[in-house]
Design a protein around this motif. Structure first.
Motif, PDB file in Angstrom:
ATOM      1  N   ILE B  55      75.001  33.678   9.787  1.00  0.00           N
ATOM      2  CA  ILE B  55      75.253  32.312   9.301  1.00  0.00           C
ATOM      3  C   ILE B  55      76.427  32.363   8.321  1.00  0.00           C
ATOM      4  CG2 ILE B  55      74.268  30.364   8.018  1.00  0.00           C
ATOM      5  CD1 ILE B  55      71.498  31.305   8.935  1.00  0.00           C
ATOM      6  N   PRO B  56      77.495  31.600   8.585  1.00  0.00           N
ATOM      7  CA  PRO B  56      78.719  31.763   7.796  1.00  0.00           C
ATOM      8  C   PRO B  56      78.726  31.032   6.454  1.00  0.00           C
ATOM      9  CG  PRO B  56      79.091  30.208   9.554  1.00  0.00           C
ATOM     10  CD  PRO B  56      77.674  30.657   9.696  1.00  0.00           C
ATOM     11  N   PHE B  57      77.563  30.647   5.963  1.00  0.00           N
ATOM     12  CA  PHE B  57      77.533  30.024   4.639  1.00  0.00           C
ATOM     13  C   PHE B  57      76.237  30.437   3.940  1.00  0.00           C
ATOM     14  CE2 PHE B  57      76.947  26.793   8.060  1.00  0.00           C
ATOM     15  CZ  PHE B  57      75.568  26.730   8.043  1.00  0.00           C
ATOM     16  N   PRO B  58      76.217  30.348   2.602  1.00  0.00           N
ATOM     17  CA  PRO B  58      74.999  30.721   1.882  1.00  0.00           C
ATOM     18  C   PRO B  58      73.959  29.608   1.912  1.00  0.00           C
ATOM     19  CG  PRO B  58      76.702  30.076   0.339  1.00  0.00           C
ATOM     20  CD  PRO B  58      77.318  30.000   1.704  1.00  0.00           C
ATOM     21  N   LEU B  59      72.744  29.957   1.529  1.00  0.00           N
ATOM     22  CA  LEU B  59      71.676  28.970   1.357  1.00  0.00           C
ATOM     23  C   LEU B  59      71.527  28.710  -0.141  1.00  0.00           C
ATOM     24  CD1 LEU B  59      71.115  29.917   4.250  1.00  0.00           C
ATOM     25  CD2 LEU B  59      68.687  29.790   3.760  1.00  0.00           C
ATOM     26  N   LEU B  60      71.112  27.503  -0.450  1.00  0.00           N
ATOM     27  CA  LEU B  60      70.921  27.153  -1.860  1.00  0.00           C
ATOM     28  C   LEU B  60      69.530  26.561  -2.050  1.00  0.00           C
ATOM     29  CD1 LEU B  60      71.993  26.495  -4.788  1.00  0.00           C
ATOM     30  CD2 LEU B  60      72.782  24.321  -3.846  1.00  0.00           C
ATOM     31  N   HIS B  61      68.774  27.132  -2.959  1.00  0.00           N
ATOM     32  CA  HIS B  61      67.488  26.516  -3.305  1.00  0.00           C
ATOM     33  C   HIS B  61      67.568  25.968  -4.723  1.00  0.00           C
ATOM     34  CE1 HIS B  61      63.050  26.805  -4.592  1.00  0.00           C
ATOM     35  NE2 HIS B  61      63.273  25.669  -3.992  1.00  0.00           N
ATOM     36  N   VAL B  62      67.367  24.668  -4.838  1.00  0.00           N
ATOM     37  CA  VAL B  62      67.331  24.062  -6.159  1.00  0.00           C
ATOM     38  C   VAL B  62      65.883  24.132  -6.630  1.00  0.00           C
ATOM     39  CG1 VAL B  62      67.656  21.935  -7.468  1.00  0.00           C
ATOM     40  CG2 VAL B  62      69.289  22.578  -5.695  1.00  0.00           C
ATOM     41  N   ASP B  63      65.638  25.002  -7.585  1.00  0.00           N
ATOM     42  CA  ASP B  63      64.272  25.295  -8.008  1.00  0.00           C
ATOM     43  C   ASP B  63      63.942  24.514  -9.269  1.00  0.00           C
ATOM     44  OD1 ASP B  63      61.805  26.335  -8.376  1.00  0.00           O
ATOM     45  OD2 ASP B  63      62.459  28.412  -8.705  1.00  0.00           O
ATOM     46  N   THR B  64      62.905  23.705  -9.180  1.00  0.00           N
ATOM     47  CA  THR B  64      62.510  22.919 -10.356  1.00  0.00           C
ATOM     48  C   THR B  64      61.604  23.735 -11.270  1.00  0.00           C
ATOM     49  OG1 THR B  64      60.537  22.137  -9.232  1.00  0.00           O
ATOM     50  CG2 THR B  64      62.525  20.793  -9.002  1.00  0.00           C
ATOM     51  N   GLY B  65      61.135  24.881 -10.771  1.00  0.00           N
ATOM     52  CA  GLY B  65      60.180  25.668 -11.547  1.00  0.00           C
ATOM     53  C   GLY B  65      58.743  25.231 -11.309  1.00  0.00           C
ATOM     54  N   TRP B  66      58.558  24.199 -10.492  1.00  0.00           N
ATOM     55  CA  TRP B  66      57.219  23.653 -10.264  1.00  0.00           C
ATOM     56  C   TRP B  66      56.824  23.664  -8.798  1.00  0.00           C
ATOM     57  CZ3 TRP B  66      53.710  22.275 -14.004  1.00  0.00           C
ATOM     58  CH2 TRP B  66      54.185  22.300 -15.319  1.00  0.00           C
ATOM     59  N   VAL B 112      66.383  14.880 -13.390  1.00  0.00           N
ATOM     60  CA  VAL B 112      66.976  16.002 -14.117  1.00  0.00           C
ATOM     61  C   VAL B 112      66.896  17.309 -13.324  1.00  0.00           C
ATOM     62  CG1 VAL B 112      66.794  17.429 -16.204  1.00  0.00           C
ATOM     63  CG2 VAL B 112      66.513  14.941 -16.352  1.00  0.00           C
ATOM     64  N   MET B 113      65.715  17.596 -12.784  1.00  0.00           N
ATOM     65  CA  MET B 113      65.499  18.924 -12.206  1.00  0.00           C
ATOM     66  C   MET B 113      65.893  19.009 -10.735  1.00  0.00           C
ATOM     67  SD  MET B 113      64.705  20.507 -14.846  1.00  0.00           S
ATOM     68  CE  MET B 113      64.251  22.138 -14.233  1.00  0.00           C
ATOM     69  N   LYS B 114      66.036  17.870 -10.072  1.00  0.00           N
ATOM     70  CA  LYS B 114      66.462  17.917  -8.682  1.00  0.00           C
ATOM     71  C   LYS B 114      67.866  17.348  -8.504  1.00  0.00           C
ATOM     72  CE  LYS B 114      63.058  17.444  -5.531  1.00  0.00           C
ATOM     73  NZ  LYS B 114      61.828  16.914  -4.878  1.00  0.00           N
ATOM     74  N   THR B 115      68.047  16.052  -8.851  1.00  0.00           N
ATOM     75  CA  THR B 115      69.349  15.422  -8.630  1.00  0.00           C
ATOM     76  C   THR B 115      70.443  16.070  -9.479  1.00  0.00           C
ATOM     77  OG1 THR B 115      68.180  13.369  -8.180  1.00  0.00           O
ATOM     78  CG2 THR B 115      70.550  13.217  -8.543  1.00  0.00           C
ATOM     79  N   GLU B 116      70.207  16.136 -10.803  1.00  0.00           N
ATOM     80  CA  GLU B 116      71.223  16.730 -11.679  1.00  0.00           C
ATOM     81  C   GLU B 116      71.437  18.197 -11.350  1.00  0.00           C
ATOM     82  OE1 GLU B 116      70.654  16.235 -15.900  1.00  0.00           O
ATOM     83  OE2 GLU B 116      70.642  14.050 -15.712  1.00  0.00           O
ATOM     84  N   ALA B 117      70.335  18.886 -11.069  1.00  0.00           N
ATOM     85  CA  ALA B 117      70.436  20.312 -10.760  1.00  0.00           C
ATOM     86  C   ALA B 117      71.276  20.535  -9.509  1.00  0.00           C
ATOM     87  CB  ALA B 117      69.044  20.900 -10.579  1.00  0.00           C
TER      88      ALA B 117
END
Lengths: 640, 301
Positions: B55-66, B112-117
């Motif tokens: 896969i020619p691009f990375p994966l991104l996980h936006v982690d809220t900690g919850w 804050v934890m999803k959209t802003e992150a």
């Protein structure tokens, strides 16, 4: 983790084949759209269809019931249009702005329906939905009959290749369920739609608000013996959307190079099929090749069919890349850089014949120009009318010219290889949707004549480097004044020059052109071509033209070799030009005696990165002219 | 090798073509990976689209900690098994401000934890295309979303000014600072996703399957007590119930449904009989009217 990964894997293996076959998809998928004029009840109809077929989940129904308070006569009733209109502005205004896609399945078929806006200003959204649909439900209000917008949508559906139409005569309850009303509208539509080439037109009288003949047959119109809307949608024969038995068209979308030894062409089979060993031709280059392997994630396959996304390798190291089209040798697409096409205009800024746009066809981008607007289509009468431009939502037949040859099919033969979009080069907006009719003969019959003496040889003889100096700026900025002095200086240095001036050209070559935006574009295009011919003759050409649009100045730049076009921005503030007003034109324009005057009632787009910017407030014309010549020396254009 | 039914085969091919378009047309693409079933399908499609290349691009996980603990375990296991490049981003500023889904409320927490992150992560890496697993059948404003959806330099979405997308001719041109959100699963339904999971035998987070779990009832929803951070109200005692999840998010905001569906086959059968929508357990959708649309305008996926 409470459950080991293996157990999840195992749990999904149970009789996989049996359970993924969706019984609802028995008749395949039907993509359709609803269209028609505003307030004809399209959203209500879709809402009704979903509601009466029992396809709305309880929680969404409850939400709609809450939202319906104050919008319905009886407490507890549902305004079924709320089941589809989703944007805040739509709910506020009670209209549909953008296409909503809904997915549903009954026991007999699965559906994707695009609920489209009725307002004329959103016709482009309706056209977008029509481009991938195979059936249209066209609504008419029983009390109003066929409106302009009903006709417009029928024409757009026809252009977009839809061959099956349902004329849903809605609000029959408000027309007393009168058969004569229904028959008159159905007859009207039949005669209007005759030239549109629909294969089937089915008229159904219904009431979306009450649910008559939508899912349940209605007792209110005992004279109607035909199917309900849903029954018709479930059984309509629309033919195969994709051309499985058509000629091979494989579109290369991405070049797959995991290592230096492997070069694959990843793409989709748009029609036909391909297999290892097949002789193919790569278009638009026309190079022959042979398929070596057809790869998928699961391994090599013996054949890829219409709709498959695969990766192919070729036996020989043939140059092929993104945007190319593969065919079998006997079934070549058309290849041309000029063709005729229907164009639906989708932007507020009207179409400018002569202006350079970016055209996307398949996965190829190429600069393109509408060379001739052959006619516009009157969407009420289908008459052809003469037009200089296309306004938002207008449809016209155009000749287009592209900067490089394209491989395509007529749209009627293949929607994928016969369609294109036009994009504005500056705003990046999608401004037009095109359906190709046929290549223009001239593309095949015109070949550039090889000349005996080259432009470089002619320039050598003159001991100079030909170039175009384009002086742009507002009327009265001082363009001609400075350009004249530059020419005198160059002449004194022994250079061969030619001066093209706006007024002079308009008295001769361009005497047929006026001052509308379209004519200004054409004026600059012609001057650009003349200037180019003069540089071929070895001359340094000075052009003093307002040339108000960036796109056209860039188009002239694109005609010439790198470094041979210099944009000289004579930057004089409007107030100063008005104060000078050497020809008395600003006074005339302000009094209204002169229309379309740049800076007054017509726009001027200043250059973003001109080669030279001349500040006429800081220096006088002689000093500015010396600066221009200095720059020409620096660039090796004028003598040492 | 499983053979796909025709309708899934065409949906798969359409999505693969979209993924290839992203790889070819953009400089710095990224794929959002949120660990759920849709992300799982998207990841599988990406492996297919570029095979034999990675896969020619990375994966991104936006982690809220919850997120549920099982989600994080599944994520790490997937990354290890497939050898993926995964970036994990958390809004540390939000953490420092003590934002959490319980005391701050779902709306603030999500912003804050999803959209802003997400915006932080996209800006930090300069991504010009972000691929997401959203489907048009999920929610009304998503039903109006384009496949290639342009966002301003501030990541905002203007639903009234979207580019028309006739045919499959994507307009991928961007001005400096702009980016796109790309939705290859636009035309899939929840049912399609599960049928595909079954046909391709894709692993999914075990939380989708019914099991005995410690639950409490909060404002009509069944919330799992996944760890000690969920404060129990006076007198509240977690009850062991047989439940599963239709969608997964932050555990205090994801409602479960009572269910006996322990296999993908059971899930498909349950869905065919279901009278509720997929997102009914999502507390964040009900924050305010048109709440998803407003979140999307601010840059939520």
């Amino acid at each position: 983790m409470t459950t080991p990964l293996n157990s999840t894997l195992n749990s999904s293996v149970t009789s996989a084949a049996a359970l993924v076959a969706e019984p609802a998809a028995g008749r395949g998928l039907l993509r359709f759209l609803t269209c028609g004029s505003v307030d004809d009840g399209k959203s209500t109809l879709i809402g009704r269809l979903l509601h009466d077929a029992g396809l709305v989940p309880d929680d969404q129904l409850e939400q709609a019931r809450r939202d319906s308070r104050g919008r319905v006569e009886t407490e507890g009733d549902i305004d079924v249009s709320l089941l589809v209109d989703g944007l805040e502005a739509e709910r506020e205004q009670g209209i549909t702005i953008d296409v909503a896609h809904r997915f549903f399945a009954t026991g007999r078929r699965s559906f994707i329906v695009a609920d489209t806006p009725g307002h004329e200003q959103y016709t482009r959204n309706m056209a977008t939905a029509a481009s991938t649909a195979s059936l249209a439900v066209l609504l008419a209000d029983a009390r109003k009959g066929l409106l302009t917008q009903t006709r417009r949508h029928a024409i757009v559906c026809s252009l977009m290749g839809i061959r099956h139409v349902v004329l849903a005569v809605n609000k029959m309850d408000l027309a007393g369920g009168d058969e004569a009303v229904f028959s008159a509208i159905a007859r009207d539509f039949q005669s209007f739609a005759e030239p549109l080439g629909f294969r089937s037109v089915t008229a159904i009288p219904l009431s979306a608000r009450r649910g008559d003949n939508v899912v349940h047959p209605s007792g209110a119109m005992p004279w109607y013996a035909g199917p309900t809307l849903l029954a018709h949608l479930e059984t309509a024969e629309v033919g195969d959307e994709r051309t499985a038995d058509g000629p091979l068209r494989f579109l290369v979308e991405w070049v797959n190079r995991p290592d230096p030894d492997f070069r694959g062409l990843s793409g989709t089979v748009l029609s036909g099929s391909l297999a290892p060993g097949d002789a193919v031709t790569v278009w638009p280059s026309g190079r022959p090749a042979r398929i070596a392997r057809v790869l998928t994630f699961e391994g090599d396959v013996a054949r890829a069919a219409t709709g498959d996304a695969v990766t192919v390798t070729l036996e020989d190291a043939v140059d092929a890349g993104r945007g190319d089209l593969l065919s079998h040798p006997g079934d070549a697409p058309e290849v041309a850089d000029q063709f005729a096409a229907h164009l639906l205009w989708m932007a507020e800024d009207p179409l400018m014949p002569g202006r350079s746009y970016l055209l996307r066809a398949g996965s190829r981008w190429v600069p393109a120009t509408v060379t001739t607007l052959r006619h516009a289509l009157n969407v009420e009468t289908l008459e052809h009318t003469a037009a200089q431009t296309l306004e938002l939502n207008a449809v016209g037949l155009c000749n287009l010219s592209t900067a490089a040859p394209l491989a395509f099919d007529p749209y009627t033969a293949n929607r994928d290889t016969g369609s294109f979009i036009l994009v504005d080069r500056y705003t990046n907006r999608t401004v037009g949707a095109g359906m190709i009719q046929h290549p223009l003969r001239r593309a095949a019959n015109l070949h550039p004549q090889e000349l005996a003496v080259s432009a470089a040889e002619r320039a050598d003889l003159k001991r100079q480097r030909p170039a175009v100096l384009w002086f742009t700026g507002l009327s009265g900025a001082g363009k001609s004044t400075v350009a004249n002095r530059v020419e005198r200086l160059l002449h004194a240095l022994g250079h061969h020059t030619m001066m093209l001036d706006g007024d002079n050209v308009r008295l001769g070559l361009n005497r047929d052109l006026g001052f509308t935006d379209a004519d200004r574009v054409e004026n600059v295009r012609r001057v650009g071509e003349v200037a180019k011919l003069m540089t071929d003759a070895g001359l340094i050409v000075l052009c003093a033209f307002i040339a108000p649009f960036r796109a056209e100045r860039e188009a002239v730049r694109a005609l010439l070799p790198e470094g041979a076009f210099l944009e000289v921005f004579v930057d004089t503030p409007l107030e100063e030009c008005v104060r000078r007003d050497p020809k008395g034109l600003y006074a005339k324009a302000r009094s209204g005696a002169l229309k379309n005057f740049t800076g007054v009632d017509s726009p001027y787009e200043p250059p973003i990165a001109p080669e030279l910017r001349l500040d006429t407030a800081a220096e006088d014309a002689d000093a500015l002219a010396r600066r221009v010549v200095e720059e020409l020396r620096r660039r090796g254009i004028a003598g040492a | 090798m499983p053979t796909l039914p025709d309708d899934l085969r065409l949906l798969e091919a359409e999505s693969i073509a979209i993924l290839r378009e992203v790889a070819a047309a953009f400089t710095r693409p990224v794929m959002l990976y949120s660990i759920g079933k849709d992300s799982g399908v998207l990841l599988h499609l990406a492996r297919k689209a570029f095979h034999p290349s990675p896969i020619p691009f990375p994966l991104l996980h936006v982690d809220t900690g919850w997120k549920f603990r099982e989600m994080i375990a599944f994520r790490d296991e997937t990354v290890r098994r497939l050898g993926l490049r995964l970036l994990v981003h958390r809004n540390e500023d939000g953490v420092a401000r003590g934002i959490d889904p319980i005391r701050s409320g779902s709306a603030l927490h999500t912003r804050v934890m999803k959209t802003e992150a997400l915006r932080q992560a996209l800006d930090r890496h300069g991504f010009d295309a972000a691929i997401g697993g959203a489907r048009r059948d999920e929610e009304k404003s998503r039903a109006k979303e384009r496949v290639f959806s342009v966002r301003s330099a501030a990541h905002s979405w203007d639903p009234r000014d979207q580019r028309p997308e006739p045919w499959r001719l994507w307009n991928t041109r961007l001005a400096p600072g702009e980016s796109v959100r790309v939705f290859p699963l636009s035309n899939w339904t929840e049912m399609d996703v599960w049928r595909y999971v079954a046909a391709e035998r894709l692993p999914v987070v075990p939380l989708y399957f019914a099991a005995e779990r410690p639950m409490v009832r909060r404002s009509g929803a069944l919330i799992m007590v996944d760890d000690g951070r969920l404060p129990l109200n006076p007198g509240e005692v977690p009850e062991i119930m047989r439940v599963r999840f239709r969608t997964l998010g932050c555990y205090p905001l994801s409602g479960a449904i009572p269910s006996d569906a322990a296999t993908v086959e059971d899930i498909l059968a349950e869905m065919r009989a279901s009278r509720t929508s997929e997102r009914q357990g999502r507390l964040i959708d009900g924050d305010e009217p048109a709440s998803m649309e407003r979140k999307k305008r601010e840059g939520y996926f």
